[in-house]
Structures are given as structure tokens and as C-alpha cells.
Motif scaffolding. Structure first.
Motif, PDB file in Angstrom:
ATOM      1  N   MET A   1     -22.007 -10.276   3.869  1.00 13.17           N
ATOM      2  CA  MET A   1     -23.141 -10.276   2.946  1.00 13.17           C
ATOM      3  C   MET A   1     -24.114  -9.138   3.244  1.00 13.17           C
ATOM      4  N   ASN A   2     -24.259  -8.776   4.506  1.00 13.78           N
ATOM      5  CA  ASN A   2     -25.198  -7.718   4.887  1.00 13.78           C
ATOM      6  C   ASN A   2     -24.779  -6.370   4.320  1.00 13.78           C
ATOM      7  N   GLU A   3     -23.504  -6.128   4.268  1.00  9.43           N
ATOM      8  CA  GLU A   3     -23.008  -4.872   3.710  1.00  9.43           C
ATOM      9  C   GLU A   3     -23.353  -4.787   2.215  1.00  9.43           C
TER      10      GLU A   3
ATOM     11  N   ALA B   1     -15.258  -5.222  -2.680  1.00 13.41           N
ATOM     12  CA  ALA B   1     -15.001  -6.053  -1.502  1.00 13.41           C
ATOM     13  C   ALA B   1     -15.996  -5.674  -0.406  1.00 13.41           C
ATOM     14  N   TRP B   2     -16.518  -6.671   0.309  1.00 12.08           N
ATOM     15  CA  TRP B   2     -17.518  -6.434   1.347  1.00 12.08           C
ATOM     16  C   TRP B   2     -17.093  -7.096   2.646  1.00 12.08           C
TER      17      TRP B   2
ATOM     18  N   GLU C   1     -19.199 -12.357   8.814  1.00 16.86           N
ATOM     19  CA  GLU C   1     -18.301 -13.255   8.103  1.00 16.86           C
ATOM     20  C   GLU C   1     -17.832 -12.592   6.819  1.00 16.86           C
ATOM     21  N   PRO C   2     -16.534 -12.547   6.602  1.00 13.48           N
ATOM     22  CA  PRO C   2     -16.051 -12.015   5.320  1.00 13.48           C
ATOM     23  C   PRO C   2     -16.634 -12.845   4.176  1.00 13.48           C
TER      24      PRO C   2
END
Length: 186
Positions: free
Chosen positions: A160-162, A156-157, A18-19
Motif C-alpha cells: 500500500m505504501n508504494e 501492481a504494487w 504486505e502485497p
């Protein structure tokens, strides 16, 4: 994010990636109270199946800026036995988000609570508790962690995991000092 990590996340994230926009806010003294209310909800839902419930993550460290998401650690006898705890947690307002071999994560619909589920004795359990306890004790590492999170929050990701992966080197450094502190000299 490399292709292998992306494929893994696609496999374990219920509902897919999810963004997200990372928002850091100043420490809120209501977070521990929120945790206590949530822990009571988990205990009511699971009874003795909830072996332990701990407040972890940045919201568990007084003075540390954080994403306004209360992170919790729940210990159960067998993470793989989802029928023993997931339906009761779902009936209590949580939804399953992550299904890894030794870890589950549920969250609230508002996405303001992450409930990490492990079995006792898993290395991640000790890591969460050591990190929390050391950040409570060490102003220098609390400042380092806050600065790292603030810097990363400006980027920017994909999800959330990134963002969490990007904190790994700093977390490992801090955990090294936490373990040395916990174990003491010699």
C-alpha cells in the motif's frame, strides 16, 4: 521503489511489507456513519487522551471513489507514549501497523480502517485536513484525484505504501491549491 525507501518501510512497518491489490469502489454514503461509530469507539477506549478524531482520506469526501478503507486521524498528547493509547486501542480491536518517529498507524483486523495517530501541530495533520477540505470544495481537483487513483489502481504494487507514494505529486499539486484557498489572497 528505491532501496532507501524499502529499507525505511522495513524498519517502520510492524509485520513488514504486505502485497496488496488496490481496489477502488464508488463512494458509499455509509462511510461517514461508519466513521462516527469508529470515532465513538476510539473516544470510549481513550477518554480524554483522544484530543481529536477526524475523518480523513477519500472516504471523507462525498462522491469520491475510494479504497473501502475508512481513514481516521487521532490526535494524542505524545505519540511516543504508546502505553497511553496503544493498549486501549488494541483492546478495542485495533492493531499497531506503523511506528514512525512522529506517527503511528493502527488498523482493524479486517484492514478496513486505518487510524493515523499524531500530536497536534504536526504538518501532516494540516495536510490531511487541508486535502480533505479542499477535495470537498473543488470538483476539478476531486476529479483529478479520482482519475489519478483510478490510473494507479490498475497497476501492481508491492504494498500500500508504494501506491501511496505514487500519488505524491498529485497530492502536492492539490495541497498547493488547498493552501492558497485556505489562506486567501495576499
Amino acid at each position: 521503489m528505491d532501496e532507501e525507501r524499502a529499507a525505511y518501510l522495513d524498519l517502520v512497518l510492524v509485520g513488514g511489507r504486505e502485497p496488496t491489490t488496490i481496489v477502488q469502489v464508488p463512494y458509499d454514503p455509509r462511510w461517514p456513519l461508519r466513521f462516527h461509530d469508529l470515532a465513538a469507539r476510539v473516544h470510549r477506549a481513550l477518554g480524554p487522551a483522544a484530543l481529536a478524531v477526524e475523518h480523513i482520506g477519500s472516504t471523507a469526501v462525498a462522491g469520491l471513489p475510494a479504497k473501502p478503507i475508512v481513514d481516521m486521524l487521532l490526535l494524542v498528547a505524545d505519540v511516543g507514549d504508546e502505553p497511553a493509547y496503544v493498549p486501549a486501542l488494541e483492546a478495542s480491536g485495533f492493531a499497531l501497523r506503523v511506528r514512525e518517529e512522529r506517527h503511528r498507524m493502527l488498523r482493524t483486523a479486517a484492514r478496513d480502517v486505518h487510524l493515523h495517530v499524531y500530536e497536534p501541530g504536526q504538518p501532516d495533520v494540516r495536510d490531511y485536513l487541508d486535502l480533505r477540505d479542499w477535495l470537498r470544495a473543488s470538483a476539478a481537483d476531486r476529479d483529478l484525484y479520482a482519475a489519478t487513483k483510478a490510473r494507479l489502481a490498475r497497476q501492481a504494487w508491492v504494498d500500500m505504501n508504494e501506491y501511496a507514494d505514487a500519488k505524491t505529486d498529485t497530492v502536492r499539486q492539490i495541497l498547493g491549491r488547498a493552501r492558497a484557498w485556505r489562506c486567501g489572497p495576499g
